[in-house]
Write an enzyme that holds these catalytic residues in place. Structure first.
Site, short mmCIF file in Angstrom:
data_model
loop_
_atom_site.label_atom_id
_atom_site.label_comp_id
_atom_site.label_asym_id
_atom_site.label_seq_id
_atom_site.Cartn_x
_atom_site.Cartn_y
_atom_site.Cartn_z
N LYS A 1 -11.23 -6.52 -8.38
CA LYS A 1 -9.81 -6.27 -8.59
C LYS A 1 -9.16 -7.55 -9.10
O LYS A 1 -9.46 -8.65 -8.60
CB LYS A 1 -9.17 -5.82 -7.27
N SER B 1 -3.19 0.33 -4.53
CA SER B 1 -3.07 -0.44 -5.74
C SER B 1 -4.41 -0.75 -6.41
O SER B 1 -4.43 -1.20 -7.55
CB SER B 1 -2.35 -1.76 -5.44
N SER C 1 -4.25 0.64 -0.02
CA SER C 1 -4.61 0.33 -1.40
C SER C 1 -6.09 0.37 -1.70
O SER C 1 -6.49 0.23 -2.85
CB SER C 1 -4.03 -1.04 -1.79
#
Length: 553
Positions: free
Chosen positions: A168, A248, A272
């Protein structure tokens, strides 16, 4: 109004549910997340609009040519024929199978890397099937794969050796910018985060970086999940522009689901990892806070943040967790636990005799009840429970106050020293200079952070209340019914698990009539990751519900 829209968007992070679930929920007050909360018509309208009418799809700050400039010359010897010939050995294969195929000579690490790179380039950006899940490629990964082949994986100390991993893009990794999806951080070239070093030490290959909801979905307020100014709008492969990607860690969930890497790493504050994993039919683990280091990760909250693995199988999840966890003296919440192996969790039926709490409000969900039947058939006892009437007051204030101090700490200690950003206010000012390209959905949550005047004493009081309510929410029914674990859907209980600091693991449980994925989420007490892996593995093997996205085979 700006504050309310920001809060509504935040609550979507906590409760990315299917439309029927949304319609069955009650209004939420501005100051708390209530266990019996239901969305207002406003949230429903915002979420439906987000899924279908994006202000921005393709990034205005990054092109496909930018991503592939350094790698394309290294890929000239890898053809479509090579790609197709390798599919049987790589697509939907777990890490142990990939290692086996390499051991017997059907594959090597260089071919594995090039296969994933070719696949990303083929599907991910600027075409009719694009997903916008990848932001950057490690320009040295092919050479690193060649070295892995020469090293001879038989001597490797860990099964993650040679496996291409996507991070990420709020996780620092040398040789690539760490942007958190924000244009303000486009030149943030850094040293490796602690968990990046953990992966590299065990021989993993960092393939690149994936898109995310900008600033880990604590930035714009009323924007869709999966959007960042750098990466554009991430799309769900099970329904592009129809189903939410979850946030996210949107790019992490999507990239894992469509086989762009052996595994990905996400991060979670409250949902997330669980949300994008469940929305993209993969396995996501939110570990006990402190088990996995946060050093070198762009923060929201030093109280609640954690990184964790997103994989296609539970076995792979155990492998990645085993590779990344460990004590970090620079992380204030890092747990100095005795070194245990997550590789040797039991693959026998560990559900026999276990007792799980099932909230009664989920029993109208046919996928959930089917999952409960699978667990019962494996010997588990399901106890239908009424949830505790507890709320999470001032949750948003906790995030505000934490990020107000934690982001400057990242800028000072882990970001590029030439970066001009030093505070939330600096980012706000930077974005205002080109709002169309840097913040097309606004930056309402950042305004909320900047204007929050809560001090550290107030923060402590908030944390104490939230921790008490969160642990009570799970502990009361667990004690009353002698439960081993708690069964949720997607990220429905992510906020409670976050403040209680309980680990949670979601595993694919099926698809709605419209084709939208859902996950069965196991929640346990702190440091019971091995139990979670065992339960989820037994369920996964008995149910076998995951189906790869059909347009990406």
């Amino acid at each position: 109004m700006r504050y309310i829209l920001s809060l509504l968007a935040l609550l979507l992070v906590f409760s990315c549910k299917d439309s029927k679930s949304r319609e069955a929920r009650e209004p939420i007050s501005k100051s708390e997340t209530n266990v019996k909360e239901k969305d207002t018509s406003g949230i429903e309208a915002i979420s439906n609009k987000d899924f279908r009418e994006f202000k921005v799809r393709d990034s205005k700050n990054l092109t496909k040519a930018d991503i592939w400039a350094e790698i394309n010359p290294q890929m000239e010897d890898f053809t479509e024929a090579d790609y197709n010939s390798l599919k049987p050995y790589i697509l939907e294969r777990d890490i142990p199978t990939l290692q086996k195929n390499i051991a017997i000579g059907d594959l090597n690490y260089e071919k594995l890397v090039k296969f994933y790179l070719y696949r990303i380039r083929k599907f991910d950006r600027e075409n009719s099937l694009s997903l916008n899940s990848v932001i950057a490629i490690n320009p040295e990964v092919i050479e690193q794969a060649k070295i892995a082949d020469k090293t001879n994986f038989i001597q490797a100390p860990h099964p993650v050796f040679g496996m291409p991993i996507l991070l990420k893009d709020n996780i620092n990794a040398s040789g690539m910018a760490t942007t958190a999806g924000a244009v303000a951080l486009k030149d943030n070239i850094t040293e490796d985060a602690f968990i990046t070093k953990q992966l590299k030490t065990k021989g993993a290959l960092i393939l690149g970086k994936v898109n995310l909801s900008e600033w880990a979905y604590f930035f714009c307020g009323d924007c869709p999940s999966g959007y960042s100014a750098v990466g554009g709008q991430t799309l769900n492969p099970y329904g592009r522009g129809v189903f939410d990607t979850g946030g996210s860690s949107s790019g992490s969930g999507v990239a894992t689901s469509v086989n762009f890497a052996a595994a990905t790493i996400g991060s979670e504050t409250a949902g997330s990892i669980l949300s994008p994993a469940s929305q993209n039919s993969v396995v996501g683990l939110k570990p006990t806070i402190g088990l996995v280091s946060r050093s070198g990760i762009v923060p929201i909250s030093s109280t609640l943040d954690t990184a964790g693995p997103i994989t296609r199988t539970v076995m792979d999840n155990a492998i990645i967790l085993d590779a990344i966890y460990g004590y970090d003296s620079k992380d204030s919440k890092s747990l100095n636990t005795n070194r245990v192996s997550y590789l040797n969790f039991s693959t026998q039926n560990t559900l026999q005799g276990k007792r799980f709490g099932a909230p009664k409000r989920f029993l109208e969900d046919s996928l959930y009840t089917k999952a409960l039947s699978v667990l019962k058939n494996k010997g588990a006892t399901i106890v239908e429970i009424e949830e505790e009437n507890l709320s999470l007051p001032n949750f948003l204030r906790l995030l505000n106050i934490d990020m107000k101090k934690d982001l400057p700490a990242y800028f000072s200690n882990a970001a590029n020293s030439n970066l001009k950003m030093k505070s939330v206010n600096d980012v706000i000012a930077f974005n205002k200079k080109d709002s169309v390209n840097r913040m097309p959905y606004g930056q309402n949550l950042f305004y909320g952070i900047a204007s929050d005047e809560g001090d550290l004493d107030y923060l402590k009081a908030i944390k104490d209340t939230l921790k008490t309510n969160g642990t009570s929410y799970f502990n009361i029914p667990m004690r009353k019914h002698n439960l081993d674990g708690f069964l949720s859907v997607n990220n429905s209980h992510a906020a409670f698990a976050a403040v209680a600091e309980f680990p949670a693991l979601t595993v694919p449980m099926g698809y709605t009539n419209e084709g939208e994925p859902k996950g069965l989420t196991f929640i346990a007490k702190p440091l019971q990751e091995k139990q979670l892996l065992e339960w989820a593995y037994a369920y996964e093997q008995a149910s076998k519900t995951r189906v790869s996205p059909k347009n990406y085979n």
